[in-house]
Design a protein around this motif. Structure first.
Motif, PDB file in Angstrom:
ATOM      1  N   GLU A  95     -34.559  38.238  68.285  1.00  0.00           N
ATOM      2  CA  GLU A  95     -33.302  38.179  67.528  1.00  0.00           C
ATOM      3  C   GLU A  95     -33.275  39.225  66.416  1.00  0.00           C
ATOM      4  O   GLU A  95     -32.239  39.840  66.157  1.00  0.00           O
ATOM      5  N   PHE A  96     -34.396  39.450  65.765  1.00  0.00           N
ATOM      6  CA  PHE A  96     -34.507  40.458  64.706  1.00  0.00           C
ATOM      7  C   PHE A  96     -34.259  41.852  65.300  1.00  0.00           C
ATOM      8  O   PHE A  96     -33.497  42.652  64.752  1.00  0.00           O
ATOM      9  N   ASP A  97     -34.883  42.128  66.443  1.00  0.00           N
ATOM     10  CA  ASP A  97     -34.663  43.405  67.120  1.00  0.00           C
ATOM     11  C   ASP A  97     -33.210  43.540  67.572  1.00  0.00           C
ATOM     12  O   ASP A  97     -32.609  44.613  67.450  1.00  0.00           O
ATOM     13  N   LEU A  98     -32.638  42.455  68.072  1.00  0.00           N
ATOM     14  CA  LEU A  98     -31.243  42.472  68.511  1.00  0.00           C
ATOM     15  C   LEU A  98     -30.314  42.774  67.336  1.00  0.00           C
ATOM     16  O   LEU A  98     -29.354  43.532  67.470  1.00  0.00           O
ATOM     17  N   SER A  99     -30.613  42.225  66.162  1.00  0.00           N
ATOM     18  CA  SER A  99     -29.769  42.509  64.994  1.00  0.00           C
ATOM     19  C   SER A  99     -29.849  43.989  64.613  1.00  0.00           C
ATOM     20  O   SER A  99     -28.852  44.590  64.209  1.00  0.00           O
ATOM     21  N   GLU A 100     -31.023  44.619  64.786  1.00  0.00           N
ATOM     22  CA  GLU A 100     -31.131  46.061  64.531  1.00  0.00           C
ATOM     23  C   GLU A 100     -30.336  46.853  65.557  1.00  0.00           C
ATOM     24  O   GLU A 100     -29.683  47.839  65.218  1.00  0.00           O
ATOM     25  N   LEU A 101     -30.381  46.425  66.815  1.00  0.00           N
ATOM     26  CA  LEU A 101     -29.586  47.100  67.843  1.00  0.00           C
ATOM     27  C   LEU A 101     -28.104  47.093  67.455  1.00  0.00           C
ATOM     28  O   LEU A 101     -27.432  48.124  67.506  1.00  0.00           O
ATOM     29  N   TYR A 102     -27.616  45.951  67.022  1.00  0.00           N
ATOM     30  CA  TYR A 102     -26.200  45.863  66.671  1.00  0.00           C
ATOM     31  C   TYR A 102     -25.891  46.542  65.342  1.00  0.00           C
ATOM     32  O   TYR A 102     -24.783  47.027  65.134  1.00  0.00           O
ATOM     33  N   ALA A 103     -26.878  46.645  64.464  1.00  0.00           N
ATOM     34  CA  ALA A 103     -26.698  47.447  63.248  1.00  0.00           C
ATOM     35  C   ALA A 103     -26.503  48.908  63.644  1.00  0.00           C
ATOM     36  O   ALA A 103     -25.627  49.602  63.119  1.00  0.00           O
ATOM     37  N   ARG A 104     -27.294  49.382  64.592  1.00  0.00           N
ATOM     38  CA  ARG A 104     -27.169  50.765  65.055  1.00  0.00           C
ATOM     39  C   ARG A 104     -25.845  50.993  65.769  1.00  0.00           C
ATOM     40  O   ARG A 104     -25.224  52.044  65.615  1.00  0.00           O
ATOM     41  N   LYS A 105     -25.420  50.013  66.555  1.00  0.00           N
ATOM     42  CA  LYS A 105     -24.124  50.143  67.215  1.00  0.00           C
ATOM     43  C   LYS A 105     -23.006  50.240  66.178  1.00  0.00           C
ATOM     44  O   LYS A 105     -22.078  51.041  66.330  1.00  0.00           O
ATOM     45  N   LEU A 106     -23.101  49.446  65.122  1.00  0.00           N
ATOM     46  CA  LEU A 106     -22.090  49.503  64.069  1.00  0.00           C
ATOM     47  C   LEU A 106     -22.138  50.843  63.347  1.00  0.00           C
ATOM     48  O   LEU A 106     -21.100  51.455  63.096  1.00  0.00           O
ATOM     49  N   ARG A 107     -23.332  51.327  63.038  1.00  0.00           N
ATOM     50  CA  ARG A 107     -23.451  52.639  62.393  1.00  0.00           C
ATOM     51  C   ARG A 107     -22.798  53.723  63.246  1.00  0.00           C
ATOM     52  O   ARG A 107     -22.083  54.584  62.734  1.00  0.00           O
ATOM     53  N   LYS A 108     -23.059  53.677  64.551  1.00  0.00           N
ATOM     54  CA  LYS A 108     -22.471  54.671  65.451  1.00  0.00           C
ATOM     55  C   LYS A 108     -20.948  54.536  65.476  1.00  0.00           C
ATOM     56  O   LYS A 108     -20.233  55.543  65.391  1.00  0.00           O
ATOM     57  N   ASP A 109     -20.449  53.306  65.611  1.00  0.00           N
ATOM     58  CA  ASP A 109     -18.996  53.094  65.640  1.00  0.00           C
ATOM     59  C   ASP A 109     -18.331  53.597  64.362  1.00  0.00           C
ATOM     60  O   ASP A 109     -17.264  54.203  64.405  1.00  0.00           O
ATOM     61  N   LEU A 110     -18.962  53.353  63.231  1.00  0.00           N
ATOM     62  CA  LEU A 110     -18.413  53.833  61.959  1.00  0.00           C
ATOM     63  C   LEU A 110     -18.363  55.350  61.948  1.00  0.00           C
ATOM     64  O   LEU A 110     -17.360  55.957  61.549  1.00  0.00           O
ATOM     65  N   TYR A 111     -19.437  55.981  62.403  1.00  0.00           N
ATOM     66  CA  TYR A 111     -19.509  57.441  62.424  1.00  0.00           C
ATOM     67  C   TYR A 111     -18.454  58.040  63.348  1.00  0.00           C
ATOM     68  O   TYR A 111     -17.739  58.969  62.991  1.00  0.00           O
ATOM     69  N   VAL A 112     -18.349  57.501  64.555  1.00  0.00           N
ATOM     70  CA  VAL A 112     -17.436  58.042  65.561  1.00  0.00           C
ATOM     71  C   VAL A 112     -15.972  57.829  65.166  1.00  0.00           C
ATOM     72  O   VAL A 112     -15.130  58.692  65.387  1.00  0.00           O
ATOM     73  N   ASN A 113     -15.675  56.698  64.562  1.00  0.00           N
ATOM     74  CA  ASN A 113     -14.278  56.331  64.298  1.00  0.00           C
ATOM     75  C   ASN A 113     -13.760  56.684  62.906  1.00  0.00           C
ATOM     76  O   ASN A 113     -12.569  56.577  62.659  1.00  0.00           O
ATOM     77  N   LYS A 114     -14.629  57.115  62.012  1.00  0.00           N
ATOM     78  CA  LYS A 114     -14.189  57.428  60.644  1.00  0.00           C
ATOM     79  C   LYS A 114     -13.596  58.831  60.616  1.00  0.00           C
ATOM     80  O   LYS A 114     -14.291  59.812  60.804  1.00  0.00           O
ATOM     81  N   GLY A 115     -12.299  58.897  60.410  1.00  0.00           N
ATOM     82  CA  GLY A 115     -11.633  60.180  60.241  1.00  0.00           C
ATOM     83  C   GLY A 115     -11.640  60.576  58.775  1.00  0.00           C
ATOM     84  O   GLY A 115     -11.897  59.756  57.891  1.00  0.00           O
ATOM     85  N   THR A 116     -11.341  61.833  58.495  1.00  0.00           N
ATOM     86  CA  THR A 116     -11.355  62.332  57.120  1.00  0.00           C
ATOM     87  C   THR A 116     -10.453  61.509  56.202  1.00  0.00           C
ATOM     88  O   THR A 116     -10.821  61.222  55.078  1.00  0.00           O
ATOM     89  N   PHE A 117      -9.301  61.134  56.698  1.00  0.00           N
ATOM     90  CA  PHE A 117      -8.378  60.400  55.837  1.00  0.00           C
ATOM     91  C   PHE A 117      -8.234  58.931  56.241  1.00  0.00           C
ATOM     92  O   PHE A 117      -7.227  58.295  55.950  1.00  0.00           O
ATOM     93  N   SER A 118      -9.264  58.380  56.897  1.00  0.00           N
ATOM     94  CA  SER A 118      -9.260  56.949  57.241  1.00  0.00           C
ATOM     95  C   SER A 118      -9.256  56.130  55.962  1.00  0.00           C
ATOM     96  O   SER A 118      -9.880  56.507  54.970  1.00  0.00           O
ATOM     97  N   ASP A 119      -8.567  54.996  56.028  1.00  0.00           N
ATOM     98  CA  ASP A 119      -8.670  54.085  54.888  1.00  0.00           C
ATOM     99  C   ASP A 119      -9.594  52.934  55.270  1.00  0.00           C
ATOM    100  O   ASP A 119     -10.063  52.822  56.401  1.00  0.00           O
ATOM    101  N   ILE A 120      -9.832  52.079  54.328  1.00  0.00           N
ATOM    102  CA  ILE A 120     -10.807  51.003  54.480  1.00  0.00           C
ATOM    103  C   ILE A 120     -10.497  50.066  55.646  1.00  0.00           C
ATOM    104  O   ILE A 120     -11.388  49.430  56.193  1.00  0.00           O
ATOM    105  N   SER A 121      -9.242  50.007  56.065  1.00  0.00           N
ATOM    106  CA  SER A 121      -8.829  49.059  57.104  1.00  0.00           C
ATOM    107  C   SER A 121      -9.449  49.360  58.473  1.00  0.00           C
ATOM    108  O   SER A 121      -9.493  48.487  59.334  1.00  0.00           O
TER     109      SER A 121
END
Length: 193
Positions: A106-132
């Motif tokens: 479960e600890f390893d799985l939480s890291e996997l999903y932390a990495r997935k979230l980091r990637k999603d944030l990186y890929v989807n954050k545009g220059t003028f994205s807002d917090i939403s």
């Protein structure tokens, strides 16, 4: 007046003192002694249960200007195990040790999903994205995590079917390596993937 954005997402986590948190580093292995909740009991019980208190935490505190120009949120997402909230109730020591292995999964799985979230944030954050833009990404990751965790709980009987658990955990570790650019301290890749 300088505006500040402050968001904290907690994912299957309980707030406790930071000194009782173990942050995922790929080296540390969860031990039975890490289950420090007063509810922990081995023997003299009729059923088994586990509360691992693993999860991913996401928090941002920065000005609007900083947010606009931030692309890499890797350091803002962490995977932790909270010792004081973690408990095992097991009929015997063998069962408890197998549940500890499930806690590691479960600890390893939480890291996997932390990495997935980091990637999603990186890929989807545009220059003028807002917090939403954050909430739908977080919600999707949370849904995926809960589904995978639930399926593993069922398939392994909370770690009692150790051969199945080993296969599932090996798969999670491979998937973590596939997202090596999205560790907490990593710089994001030059190209979006």
């Amino acid at each position: 007046m300088k505006k500040t954005i402050s968001i904290i997402f907690l994912f299957i986590a309980v707030q406790i003192n930071a000194q009782n948190n173990i942050e995922w580093d790929g080296k540390y292995q969860i031990q039975l002694s890490d289950f420090k909740s007063k509810a922990t009991q081995i023997g003299n019980v009729s059923s088994n249960s586990i509360q691992t208190a693993s999860g991913l935490n996401f928090s941002i505190q920065m000005s609007n200007v900083e947010f606009v120009f931030t692309k890499n949120f890797n350091s803002k997402v962490s995977s932790t195990f909270k010792q004081e909230s973690a408990s095992i109730i097991a009929t015997d020591t063998i069962t408890a040790e197998r549940m500890v292995k499930f806690a590691q999964y479960e600890f390893d799985l939480s890291e996997l999903y932390a990495r997935k979230l980091r990637k999603d944030l990186y890929v989807n954050k545009g220059t003028f994205s807002d917090i939403s833009f954050l909430q739908p990404l977080y919600d999707a990751i949370q849904k995926e995590y809960v589904e995978e965790h639930g399926e593993a709980s069922k398939k392994t009987n909370l770690g009692q079917k150790k051969d199945i658990l080993i296969k599932l955990n090996d798969d999670v570790l491979i998937r973590i390596q596939e997202l090596s650019d999205f560790c907490k301290t990593c710089k994001s890749p030059k190209k979006k993937s």
